[in-house]
Motif scaffolding. Sequence first.
Motif, PDB file in Angstrom:
ATOM      1  N   GLU A 740       0.875  -1.166   0.000  1.00  0.00           N
ATOM      2  CA  GLU A 740       0.000   0.000   0.000  1.00  0.00           C
ATOM      3  C   GLU A 740       0.921   1.227   0.000  1.00  0.00           C
ATOM      4  OE1 GLU A 740      -3.184  -0.138   2.835  1.00  0.00           O
ATOM      5  OE2 GLU A 740      -3.499  -2.294   2.565  1.00  0.00           O
ATOM      6  N   VAL A 741       0.805   2.018  -1.050  1.00  0.00           N
ATOM      7  CA  VAL A 741       1.707   3.165  -1.200  1.00  0.00           C
ATOM      8  C   VAL A 741       1.022   4.386  -0.594  1.00  0.00           C
ATOM      9  CG1 VAL A 741       2.938   4.634  -2.836  1.00  0.00           C
ATOM     10  CG2 VAL A 741       2.632   2.188  -3.317  1.00  0.00           C
ATOM     11  N   MET A 742       1.738   5.052   0.314  1.00  0.00           N
ATOM     12  CA  MET A 742       1.106   6.163   1.035  1.00  0.00           C
ATOM     13  C   MET A 742       1.768   7.493   0.685  1.00  0.00           C
ATOM     14  SD  MET A 742      -0.043   6.364   4.935  1.00  0.00           S
ATOM     15  CE  MET A 742       1.496   6.205   5.822  1.00  0.00           C
ATOM     16  N   ILE A 743       0.918   8.432   0.284  1.00  0.00           N
ATOM     17  CA  ILE A 743       1.395   9.764  -0.092  1.00  0.00           C
ATOM     18  C   ILE A 743       1.203  10.695   1.113  1.00  0.00           C
ATOM     19  CG2 ILE A 743       0.936  11.715  -1.636  1.00  0.00           C
ATOM     20  CD1 ILE A 743       0.056   9.521  -3.727  1.00  0.00           C
ATOM     21  N   PRO A 744       2.307  11.294   1.584  1.00  0.00           N
ATOM     22  CA  PRO A 744       2.188  12.100   2.800  1.00  0.00           C
ATOM     23  C   PRO A 744       1.766  13.548   2.552  1.00  0.00           C
ATOM     24  CG  PRO A 744       4.493  11.856   2.194  1.00  0.00           C
ATOM     25  CD  PRO A 744       3.698  11.150   1.127  1.00  0.00           C
ATOM     26  N   LEU A 745       1.153  14.122   3.578  1.00  0.00           N
ATOM     27  CA  LEU A 745       0.913  15.563   3.655  1.00  0.00           C
ATOM     28  C   LEU A 745       0.013  16.147   2.563  1.00  0.00           C
ATOM     29  CD1 LEU A 745       2.499  16.630   6.126  1.00  0.00           C
ATOM     30  CD2 LEU A 745       3.789  18.034   4.552  1.00  0.00           C
ATOM     31  N   THR A 746      -0.930  15.355   2.127  1.00  0.00           N
ATOM     32  CA  THR A 746      -1.865  15.862   1.129  1.00  0.00           C
ATOM     33  C   THR A 746      -2.739  16.951   1.746  1.00  0.00           C
ATOM     34  OG1 THR A 746      -1.909  13.698   0.116  1.00  0.00           O
ATOM     35  CG2 THR A 746      -3.750  15.169  -0.419  1.00  0.00           C
ATOM     36  N   GLY A 747      -2.960  18.022   0.972  1.00  0.00           N
ATOM     37  CA  GLY A 747      -3.827  19.092   1.467  1.00  0.00           C
ATOM     38  C   GLY A 747      -4.989  19.336   0.520  1.00  0.00           C
ATOM     39  N   THR A 748      -4.823  18.953  -0.739  1.00  0.00           N
ATOM     40  CA  THR A 748      -5.899  19.097  -1.717  1.00  0.00           C
ATOM     41  C   THR A 748      -5.899  17.889  -2.640  1.00  0.00           C
ATOM     42  OG1 THR A 748      -6.376  20.160  -3.837  1.00  0.00           O
ATOM     43  CG2 THR A 748      -4.321  20.778  -2.797  1.00  0.00           C
ATOM     44  N   VAL A 749      -7.073  17.507  -3.054  1.00  0.00           N
ATOM     45  CA  VAL A 749      -7.188  16.330  -3.918  1.00  0.00           C
ATOM     46  C   VAL A 749      -6.386  16.518  -5.210  1.00  0.00           C
ATOM     47  CG1 VAL A 749      -9.296  17.094  -5.099  1.00  0.00           C
ATOM     48  CG2 VAL A 749      -8.820  14.659  -4.898  1.00  0.00           C
ATOM     49  N   ASN A 750      -6.201  17.784  -5.610  1.00  0.00           N
ATOM     50  CA  ASN A 750      -5.481  18.032  -6.869  1.00  0.00           C
ATOM     51  C   ASN A 750      -4.042  17.541  -6.821  1.00  0.00           C
ATOM     52  OD1 ASN A 750      -7.731  19.066  -8.015  1.00  0.00           O
ATOM     53  ND2 ASN A 750      -7.254  21.205  -7.509  1.00  0.00           N
ATOM     54  N   GLU A 751      -3.501  17.509  -5.618  1.00  0.00           N
ATOM     55  CA  GLU A 751      -2.140  16.962  -5.485  1.00  0.00           C
ATOM     56  C   GLU A 751      -2.144  15.484  -5.869  1.00  0.00           C
ATOM     57  OE1 GLU A 751      -0.247  19.701  -1.918  1.00  0.00           O
ATOM     58  OE2 GLU A 751      -1.826  18.288  -1.417  1.00  0.00           O
ATOM     59  N   LEU A 752      -3.141  14.772  -5.354  1.00  0.00           N
ATOM     60  CA  LEU A 752      -3.230  13.336  -5.686  1.00  0.00           C
ATOM     61  C   LEU A 752      -3.518  13.150  -7.172  1.00  0.00           C
ATOM     62  CD1 LEU A 752      -5.187  11.772  -2.679  1.00  0.00           C
ATOM     63  CD2 LEU A 752      -2.720  12.005  -3.021  1.00  0.00           C
ATOM     64  N   LYS A 753      -4.401  14.017  -7.674  1.00  0.00           N
ATOM     65  CA  LYS A 753      -4.784  13.946  -9.092  1.00  0.00           C
ATOM     66  C   LYS A 753      -3.537  14.068  -9.969  1.00  0.00           C
ATOM     67  CE  LYS A 753      -9.102  15.914 -10.226  1.00  0.00           C
ATOM     68  NZ  LYS A 753      -9.884  17.134 -10.352  1.00  0.00           N
ATOM     69  N   TRP A 754      -2.601  14.898  -9.518  1.00  0.00           N
ATOM     70  CA  TRP A 754      -1.394  15.167 -10.299  1.00  0.00           C
ATOM     71  C   TRP A 754      -0.418  13.991 -10.222  1.00  0.00           C
ATOM     72  CZ3 TRP A 754       3.856  15.606 -10.346  1.00  0.00           C
ATOM     73  CH2 TRP A 754       4.443  16.397 -11.352  1.00  0.00           C
ATOM     74  N   ILE A 755      -0.188  13.513  -8.967  1.00  0.00           N
ATOM     75  CA  ILE A 755       0.931  12.570  -8.791  1.00  0.00           C
ATOM     76  C   ILE A 755       0.510  11.104  -8.911  1.00  0.00           C
ATOM     77  CG2 ILE A 755       0.834  12.380  -6.234  1.00  0.00           C
ATOM     78  CD1 ILE A 755       4.122  12.818  -7.924  1.00  0.00           C
ATOM     79  N   GLN A 756      -0.694  10.805  -8.412  1.00  0.00           N
ATOM     80  CA  GLN A 756      -1.027   9.378  -8.270  1.00  0.00           C
ATOM     81  C   GLN A 756      -1.066   8.616  -9.596  1.00  0.00           C
ATOM     82  OE1 GLN A 756      -3.634   8.371  -4.923  1.00  0.00           O
ATOM     83  NE2 GLN A 756      -4.725   6.972  -6.285  1.00  0.00           N
ATOM     84  N   PRO A 757      -1.697   9.169 -10.650  1.00  0.00           N
ATOM     85  CA  PRO A 757      -1.729   8.412 -11.915  1.00  0.00           C
ATOM     86  C   PRO A 757      -0.330   8.115 -12.445  1.00  0.00           C
ATOM     87  CG  PRO A 757      -3.285  10.228 -11.965  1.00  0.00           C
ATOM     88  CD  PRO A 757      -2.469  10.408 -10.745  1.00  0.00           C
ATOM     89  N   ARG A 758       0.610   9.070 -12.268  1.00  0.00           N
ATOM     90  CA  ARG A 758       1.988   8.815 -12.722  1.00  0.00           C
ATOM     91  C   ARG A 758       2.583   7.619 -12.000  1.00  0.00           C
ATOM     92  NH1 ARG A 758       3.929  14.606 -14.420  1.00  0.00           N
ATOM     93  NH2 ARG A 758       1.863  15.387 -14.325  1.00  0.00           N
ATOM     94  N   LEU A 759       2.286   7.562 -10.694  1.00  0.00           N
ATOM     95  CA  LEU A 759       2.887   6.486  -9.903  1.00  0.00           C
ATOM     96  C   LEU A 759       2.209   5.149 -10.209  1.00  0.00           C
ATOM     97  CD1 LEU A 759       3.306   8.412  -6.515  1.00  0.00           C
ATOM     98  CD2 LEU A 759       4.997   8.086  -8.341  1.00  0.00           C
ATOM     99  N   ILE A 760       0.898   5.201 -10.393  1.00  0.00           N
ATOM    100  CA  ILE A 760       0.182   3.963 -10.731  1.00  0.00           C
ATOM    101  C   ILE A 760       0.695   3.401 -12.047  1.00  0.00           C
ATOM    102  CG2 ILE A 760      -2.095   3.057 -11.430  1.00  0.00           C
ATOM    103  CD1 ILE A 760      -3.322   4.780  -9.242  1.00  0.00           C
ATOM    104  N   LYS A 761       1.015   4.316 -12.949  1.00  0.00           N
ATOM    105  CA  LYS A 761       1.522   3.854 -14.247  1.00  0.00           C
ATOM    106  C   LYS A 761       2.829   3.068 -14.033  1.00  0.00           C
ATOM    107  CE  LYS A 761       2.706   5.094 -18.929  1.00  0.00           C
ATOM    108  NZ  LYS A 761       3.872   4.242 -18.859  1.00  0.00           N
ATOM    109  N   ILE A 762       3.684   3.584 -13.171  1.00  0.00           N
ATOM    110  CA  ILE A 762       4.956   2.880 -12.907  1.00  0.00           C
ATOM    111  C   ILE A 762       4.657   1.499 -12.311  1.00  0.00           C
ATOM    112  CG2 ILE A 762       7.079   2.903 -11.514  1.00  0.00           C
ATOM    113  CD1 ILE A 762       6.950   6.000 -11.747  1.00  0.00           C
TER     114      ILE A 762
END
Length: 921
Positions: A740-762
């Motif tokens: 389970e990959v955990m992204i720290p210190l999120t403050g807005t969903v847009n941060e996840l929107k930006w980074i998560q798909p890139r990481l899922i692709k990897i």
Amino acid sequence: MTEKKWVYSFNEVKLVEEYVGGNWEGVRGLLGGKGSGLADMTRAEVPVPPGFTVTTEACNAYQAAGKFPAGMWEQELEALKKVEQLTGKKFGEASNPLLVSCRSGAKFSMPGMMDTVLNIGLTDKTAEGMVKLTNNPRFVYDSYRRLVEMFGTVVLEIPDQAFEEPLNEYKQAKGYKLDTEMNAEDWKAITATFKAVIKKVKGFDFPQDPFEQLKLATEAVFKSWNGKRAVDYRRATNIPDDLGTAVNIQTMVFGNMGEDSGTGVAFTRNPSTGDRKMFGEYLLNAQGEDVVAGIRNAEKIETLNSKMPEAYHQFMQITNRLEMHYREMQDVEFTIEHGKLWMLQTRNGKRTANSAVKIALDMANEGLITKDEAVQRITPDQVDILLHPQFVVEDKEVAKKENRFYAKGVNASPGAAVGQIYFDADLAEKQAKQNKQDVIMVRPFTKPDDVHGMIAAKGVLTSEGGATSHAAVVARQFGIPCVVGASHIKIDLENRLMAVDGKVVREGDWISVDGTTGEVFVGKILTFTPKIEEQTDLLTLLKWADEICAKPGTRKFSPGWPTKGLQVWANADYPKDAQRARSYGAVGIGLCRTEHMFFEKDRLPIVQRMILAENLDVRKAALDELLPYQRADFDGLFRAMDGYPVIIRLIDPPLHEFMPNEDELFEEVITMRVKGETTGLAEKEKLLADIRGMHESNPMMGLRGVRLSIYMPQIVEMQVRAIFEAAADCTLSGVVVKPEVMIPLTGTVNELKWIQPRLIKIADDVMKEKKVNFTYKFGTMIEIPRAAVTAAEIAEYAEFFSFGTNDLTQMTFGYSRDDAERNFLVTYVAEGILPKNPFQTIDQGGVGRLMDIAVKDGRTTRPDLEVGICGEHGGDPDSIEFCHLIGNNYVSCSPFRVPIARLAAAHAALKHSGKALAEDK
Ligand code: PEP
Ligand code: MG
């Protein structure tokens, strides 16, 4: 209107039950622990000397008005008449006098904190009568002088010495060493001397009216509720001030009436081992305090069988009945007067942590209590005690007596440690490893590059910082006993010494640190270390605790997870921590702080090169070098946790934490310049400029967490690749992985929107490359208030939430987690501005409210959202209860706290069975 009842005879327990509405807690509240025990024993037809209880309500009314409430004294007199009828004796009458004791008794035991007066009713007149009756003048005058002395000290508040001194002088003049050498005439003389002391100090005579004695003694017991000792004890044990004490007035029975009399104390099971065998002692021809004071050598209770078989037999029967009745180990006091057994007290016996576990298990196995009750009988603190090195109690007492107490700080990580002090990590490590010394590392505070010294040390002591300071977090993680924020200690690093009020301890000197209590002592105190695998009773109890949580429950929030309680996971960064976590019963890793892996000696230079890289290619090359290290770390974690979920958090701290210290580097540069050294100067100057370029005023609120991942995505891209390559390799070798990959210190969903798909692709790329498939999750920490209140949006991307309550507390209060505990927070807690340190126990009204919102809102978007906590609060029993209530799936804490958390989770599940807040939707 009938008059309020302030006084209840011991045989009126039914009336009390009616008055309080039937519950026993209410009876205990009104009559106190002792009074309710005596009343309950009387009802069970146990031979109890007759008496009555003045209620705690009367005490509170007295405290409010400064005088007895109307009718109370008259009720005492009436109750006394009943006692006279039952005993056939008469208060104040010479021919057959009734003597009574007057003792305090609050709802919760406060041993020795309040007052007692014995032998009330003795006067010059009744004493003479008693002599005729008993033909034992020695006994009578010994009793009389005890009354005068107790009345003088307790009721009239005359210092003890005023009585002790003349007694000692008298004994000296007579050439006596022991009280037993005093004869009847001696005690008579002492009684007269004591009476003269009262007259001299107070200007009036010791009262010859027994009713006056009783009235004043009752009042003295009421007053002792607010005596300093009692108030201090209540502060230390969290007993509320408004409970008040009851006063128990009871017929005196005497164990010092000859060889057919005696007195003793006993536990129905052994209080230090838990063995199911009566454990106690008694003395023939003695009074209760003689046993306690140890003036004469007491006999083992078993030997009473040969001396007074009948009384012994009856005693064994009664105590057995009491244990069955209370379904708890009892601590009893008894007296035998002329062969007749009287029970004076019964209460749940205090015991060691070790015997508490054994007794709970045995009682469950005997069918006396249920398994659930057995689990409830053990406190998280007791489990804590059982798992950490402990000081030998007697030896610690010796240290206190020898004035070796040094300082007190925050009890950051439990356990006892003894070692020689060293003031820096390198030296601490060297002395521990090369010179095989037991080391205590002492620092004002610690930083990530001190960790090697901490790990090598037996214990850690800091003069700054609080429960979530770096030292505290790391020490807990590694189970190193640690005291932080011992602010009285002045550390002088230059002269390699520390001092408290001029008491100097130098580098290399021995100290003893108690991380359970926060105390520090000079010199060595003996310790012993219990091992969990050897503690079969504890392991059984924890298994029962797990069964409670695993039972099907009514929590609706998580389909596929129909448990009654929380699971317990662990925070672990390295495979060996993960193995330890599993051996302690963790069923998942809730937080792997990946950056800790970057600090290792062989990696840090690569990390620094990666950070300072001037272009992307150089950075990628450095990251390529780091990747195999990380992959190996994750591989080890997955293997250790085979089949259990492992949450790996992507890099979180600001990058400057990985760089050399700016001030030290500046000093080096200046020195080189002054000395005219040129070799390497330019590189150092460049490094200094780079570090200065990274400077932030508020790094905790700066470029860290997900912000850093977006600003410099290559690091987390490498980390995700390493995670999935390791997971794929493990899967191929038959290990079941649940990353389970955990992204720290999120403050807005847009941060996840930006980074998560890139990481899922990897992640998907790696699975394709390696031709394997396994399930994984991407989720986030909830540690910024904005994330909590926008949880519904965040859950569109995050498949799990983990509360980072260290940061969430910091950001909700606006208190710096690094600084608050060393200054105002201590005052805030002391002044009651905050009930508890919010970095240790979740602040339910603020931080907790945000958590509750996050769980509820998150699950509106994603009903099967997995929710956990990985801040320091995850190992705190009160916080665990709160996490249960808001509907967390698990709590994650340091491996060493896992057993405590398992027990606390079971307690919460039992206490709130089927009542999780999350169900209220
Ligand atoms: C937290 O903030 O609670 C947390 C677990 O993260 P860290 O302590 O590493 O910031
Ligand atoms: Mg955090």
